[in-house]
Motif scaffolding. Sequence first.
Motif, PDB file in Angstrom:
ATOM      1  N   CYS A 117       0.825  -1.216   0.000  1.00  0.00           N
ATOM      2  CA  CYS A 117       0.000   0.000   0.000  1.00  0.00           C
ATOM      3  C   CYS A 117       0.855   1.261   0.000  1.00  0.00           C
ATOM      4  O   CYS A 117       0.471   2.261  -0.604  1.00  0.00           O
ATOM      5  N   TYR A 140      -6.152  -4.952   1.841  1.00  0.00           N
ATOM      6  CA  TYR A 140      -6.845  -3.776   2.341  1.00  0.00           C
ATOM      7  C   TYR A 140      -7.002  -3.805   3.861  1.00  0.00           C
ATOM      8  O   TYR A 140      -6.716  -2.835   4.551  1.00  0.00           O
ATOM      9  N   ARG A 184      -9.646  -1.683  -3.611  1.00  0.00           N
ATOM     10  CA  ARG A 184     -10.489  -2.742  -3.025  1.00  0.00           C
ATOM     11  C   ARG A 184     -11.879  -2.726  -3.667  1.00  0.00           C
ATOM     12  O   ARG A 184     -12.441  -3.770  -3.981  1.00  0.00           O
TER      13      ARG A 184
END
Length: 103
Positions: A10, A26, A66
Amino acid sequence: MNFTESVQTCFTKYAEFNGRASRSEYWWFALAVALGCGILSAIAPVAYVIFALGTLIPSVAAATRRLHDTNRSGWWQLIILVPIVGFIVLLVFLAQESRPAIN
């Protein structure tokens, strides 16, 4: 994907809003951000603000990826602006299983 891999991914994709993010990617990242915010808010409020602002863009980007993984637009994040119900709907969307891409 484990905790460290998802956090690294991320932050590597800091402002990348294209592509897909698995549920584990996520949610591990969301846990890392929540823990960081919780700990820093108790210890140093200024550090908390800096951390929260620094993780805002990667959090929105990860949520967008996501939502793409569930075949939804990233704009669905704006549903959180609807009081109470919006948060619940977004949470359900983010928790759903991945769906194959529609061509």
